[in-house]
Design a protein around this motif. Structure first.
Motif, PDB file in Angstrom:
ATOM      1  N   PHE A 177      57.987  32.640  34.167  1.00 25.35           N
ATOM      2  CA  PHE A 177      57.937  32.830  35.612  1.00 25.35           C
ATOM      3  C   PHE A 177      59.320  33.255  36.085  1.00 25.35           C
ATOM      4  CE2 PHE A 177      54.362  29.772  35.101  1.00 25.35           C
ATOM      5  CZ  PHE A 177      53.355  30.588  35.623  1.00 25.35           C
ATOM      6  N   ASP A 178      59.395  34.470  36.605  1.00 24.98           N
ATOM      7  CA  ASP A 178      60.675  35.059  36.992  1.00 24.98           C
ATOM      8  C   ASP A 178      60.430  35.959  38.193  1.00 24.98           C
ATOM      9  OD1 ASP A 178      62.986  36.736  37.202  1.00 24.98           O
ATOM     10  OD2 ASP A 178      63.463  36.336  35.103  1.00 24.98           O
ATOM     11  N   TRP A 179      61.242  35.788  39.228  1.00 26.42           N
ATOM     12  CA  TRP A 179      61.044  36.554  40.445  1.00 26.42           C
ATOM     13  C   TRP A 179      61.249  38.051  40.250  1.00 26.42           C
ATOM     14  CZ3 TRP A 179      58.300  35.198  44.334  1.00 26.42           C
ATOM     15  CH2 TRP A 179      58.172  33.851  44.656  1.00 26.42           C
ATOM     16  N   ARG A 180      61.892  38.461  39.129  1.00 23.05           N
ATOM     17  CA  ARG A 180      62.092  39.890  38.891  1.00 23.05           C
ATOM     18  C   ARG A 180      60.775  40.624  38.654  1.00 23.05           C
ATOM     19  NH1 ARG A 180      66.786  39.534  34.426  1.00 23.05           N
ATOM     20  NH2 ARG A 180      65.501  37.692  33.934  1.00 23.05           N
ATOM     21  N   TRP A 181      59.767  39.944  38.125  1.00 20.58           N
ATOM     22  CA  TRP A 181      58.453  40.577  38.019  1.00 20.58           C
ATOM     23  C   TRP A 181      57.451  39.994  39.017  1.00 20.58           C
ATOM     24  CZ3 TRP A 181      54.088  37.741  36.967  1.00 20.58           C
ATOM     25  CH2 TRP A 181      54.227  36.506  36.321  1.00 20.58           C
ATOM     26  N   MET A 182      57.683  38.766  39.457  1.00 19.12           N
ATOM     27  CA  MET A 182      56.744  38.159  40.399  1.00 19.12           C
ATOM     28  C   MET A 182      56.876  38.748  41.796  1.00 19.12           C
ATOM     29  SD  MET A 182      57.130  34.191  39.165  1.00 19.12           S
ATOM     30  CE  MET A 182      56.102  33.548  40.503  1.00 19.12           C
ATOM     31  N   LEU A 183      58.097  39.035  42.247  1.00 25.10           N
ATOM     32  CA  LEU A 183      58.288  39.559  43.602  1.00 25.10           C
ATOM     33  C   LEU A 183      57.544  40.876  43.820  1.00 25.10           C
ATOM     34  CD1 LEU A 183      59.587  39.210  46.363  1.00 25.10           C
ATOM     35  CD2 LEU A 183      61.634  40.379  45.478  1.00 25.10           C
ATOM     36  N   PRO A 184      57.576  41.832  42.861  1.00 22.25           N
ATOM     37  CA  PRO A 184      56.780  43.053  43.062  1.00 22.25           C
ATOM     38  C   PRO A 184      55.282  42.780  43.208  1.00 22.25           C
ATOM     39  CG  PRO A 184      58.425  43.408  41.348  1.00 22.25           C
ATOM     40  CD  PRO A 184      58.470  41.942  41.690  1.00 22.25           C
ATOM     41  N   VAL A 185      54.777  41.765  42.504  1.00 15.92           N
ATOM     42  CA  VAL A 185      53.356  41.431  42.640  1.00 15.92           C
ATOM     43  C   VAL A 185      53.073  40.939  44.056  1.00 15.92           C
ATOM     44  CG1 VAL A 185      51.522  39.875  41.868  1.00 15.92           C
ATOM     45  CG2 VAL A 185      53.046  40.927  40.189  1.00 15.92           C
ATOM     46  N   PHE A 186      53.936  40.068  44.580  1.00 18.04           N
ATOM     47  CA  PHE A 186      53.755  39.561  45.944  1.00 18.04           C
ATOM     48  C   PHE A 186      53.861  40.688  46.965  1.00 18.04           C
ATOM     49  CE2 PHE A 186      54.216  35.448  44.020  1.00 18.04           C
ATOM     50  CZ  PHE A 186      53.621  34.558  44.901  1.00 18.04           C
ATOM     51  N   LEU A 187      54.858  41.568  46.801  1.00 15.59           N
ATOM     52  CA  LEU A 187      55.051  42.660  47.758  1.00 15.59           C
ATOM     53  C   LEU A 187      53.890  43.645  47.709  1.00 15.59           C
ATOM     54  CD1 LEU A 187      58.877  43.369  47.304  1.00 15.59           C
ATOM     55  CD2 LEU A 187      57.757  42.175  49.199  1.00 15.59           C
ATOM     56  N   ARG A 188      53.424  43.963  46.505  1.00 14.75           N
ATOM     57  CA  ARG A 188      52.295  44.886  46.362  1.00 14.75           C
ATOM     58  C   ARG A 188      51.022  44.299  46.987  1.00 14.75           C
ATOM     59  NH1 ARG A 188      48.470  43.041  42.782  1.00 14.75           N
ATOM     60  NH2 ARG A 188      49.653  43.438  40.882  1.00 14.75           N
ATOM     61  N   THR A 189      50.768  43.025  46.706  1.00 12.28           N
ATOM     62  CA  THR A 189      49.574  42.378  47.251  1.00 12.28           C
ATOM     63  C   THR A 189      49.621  42.363  48.771  1.00 12.28           C
ATOM     64  OG1 THR A 189      49.383  40.982  45.285  1.00 12.28           O
ATOM     65  CG2 THR A 189      48.224  40.238  47.269  1.00 12.28           C
ATOM     66  N   PHE A 190      50.751  41.973  49.318  1.00 10.66           N
ATOM     67  CA  PHE A 190      50.886  41.917  50.772  1.00 10.66           C
ATOM     68  C   PHE A 190      50.772  43.308  51.375  1.00 10.66           C
ATOM     69  CE2 PHE A 190      52.904  41.525  54.868  1.00 10.66           C
ATOM     70  CZ  PHE A 190      52.492  40.279  55.317  1.00 10.66           C
ATOM     71  N   GLY A 191      51.401  44.301  50.731  1.00  6.40           N
ATOM     72  CA  GLY A 191      51.382  45.663  51.265  1.00  6.40           C
ATOM     73  C   GLY A 191      49.985  46.259  51.293  1.00  6.40           C
ATOM     74  N   ILE A 192      49.253  46.135  50.181  1.00  5.48           N
ATOM     75  CA  ILE A 192      47.890  46.667  50.137  1.00  5.48           C
ATOM     76  C   ILE A 192      47.006  45.940  51.141  1.00  5.48           C
ATOM     77  CG2 ILE A 192      45.806  46.840  48.718  1.00  5.48           C
ATOM     78  CD1 ILE A 192      47.584  47.336  46.305  1.00  5.48           C
TER      79      ILE A 192
END
Length: 309
Positions: free
Chosen positions: A55-70
């Motif tokens: 669990f690392d924000w370097r790959w988790m943050l893009p998932v959160f941003l992509r989910t929120f954006g879509i």
């Protein structure tokens, strides 16, 4: 005289909108389109699984941003088209009255919270795959029959899963603690779709994960299933006939004690909770004056009738 099949079908078919009883060609096409969206998200907008071992924000943050954006683009886009633009009022609305701005903003807050829950659950599965705790495969040709069966069965599983967790939420204490908030929006809009408490949205998004946790699956199954759980509620709640609007689920919000499932796998017919919308205009005329902003309907007792909260 025994009722013929055609008579039974006409009696149970939704009185408005284009929904069929069981799978039909438009529903199958919609599922294929959602699978395409899931493929795009998996292929181009998701970190490589092997990079998600910890669990690392370097790959988790893009998932959160992509989910929120879509999510924000889809839900707000439909909201602007149907409730704000010059096209407002040109579509066929199930309830002729318009929800308040207070309701829209409340639903935005809770639906955005559900976006974050969805992203967190996706991150959990990605890490489980990458760490080897949960098996998966990437070559469909290695398991062609299993892959085809899982993709064909998933829409039916989705409807059963929804009914199995949704119906019990209409009984106390689950209703008061978890589900009553969702029914505050009885005249729904697009943002009502995922306007849920955290416990409810957490249970909602187990639908895509459970098959992948029970047996090795191709990641595309999850991303297809997750897009169904993530995007389809906007169709079930935008409140119009156009753009695949669901009169079936509109009736659930309007009447509360019916239509706990969906129409693709019509489980409500088996439980006697199916409602096709007979007398809906008269029903609204009777109850709307009793429903102020923020109204919370009573829960359901074990014979399917409203009970005291």
């Amino acid at each position: 005289k025994d009722e013929t099949w055609n008579e039974w079908y006409r009696r149970n078919k939704m009185k408005r909108g284009g929904e069929s009883i069981g799978p039909d060609l438009p529903a199958i096409k919609a599922n294929l389109m959602t699978m395409g969206l899931g493929f795009i998200v998996m292929k181009f907008l998701t970190p490589k699984i092997e990079d998600c071992k910890n669990f690392d924000w370097r790959w988790m943050l893009p998932v959160f941003l992509r989910t929120f954006g879509i999510g924000f683009c889809i839900y707000e886009g439909v909201h602007q088209l149907m409730y704000k633009s010059s096209y407002k009022g040109t579509f066929t609305k199930f309830n002729k009255k318009w929800p308040s701005e207070e309701q829209h903003w409340r639903d935005r807050r809770y639906t955005c919270m559900s976006f974050l829950v969805n992203a967190a659950m996706e991150c959990y599965l990605l890490q489980a795959w990458a760490s080897g705790r949960v098996p998966y495969y990437t070559d469909m040709s290695e398991h062609p029959i299993k892959t085809a069966l899982m993709f064909c069965i998933y829409p039916i599983w989705r409807d059963f899963h929804f009914f199995l967790y949704h119906y019990p939420m209409h009984f106390q204490p689950f209703y008061k603690w978890i589900h009553a908030h969702h029914h505050r929006s009885w005249n729904t809009g697009p943002w009502s779709g995922l306007s849920m408490t955290i416990p409810e949205s957490s249970v909602t998004f187990t639908g895509p994960s459970i098959p992948c946790l029970l047996t090795a699956a191709h990641p595309l199954l999850f991303f297809y299933a997750n897009m169904l759980a993530f995007v389809n509620p906007v169709y079930g709640h935008h409140g119009h006939e156009e753009f695949a609007g669901s009169y079936f689920h509109y009736l659930h919000h309007s009447r509360v004690t019916c239509n706990y499932g969906m129409t693709f796998a019509p489980v409500d017919l088996l439980f006697g909770t199916w409602c096709a919308g007979e007398g809906e205009d008269e029903h609204l005329e009777k109850v709307e004056k009793l429903r102020p902003e923020g109204w919370k309907p009573a829960c359901t007792n074990f014979i399917g009738k409203p009970s005291a909260d």
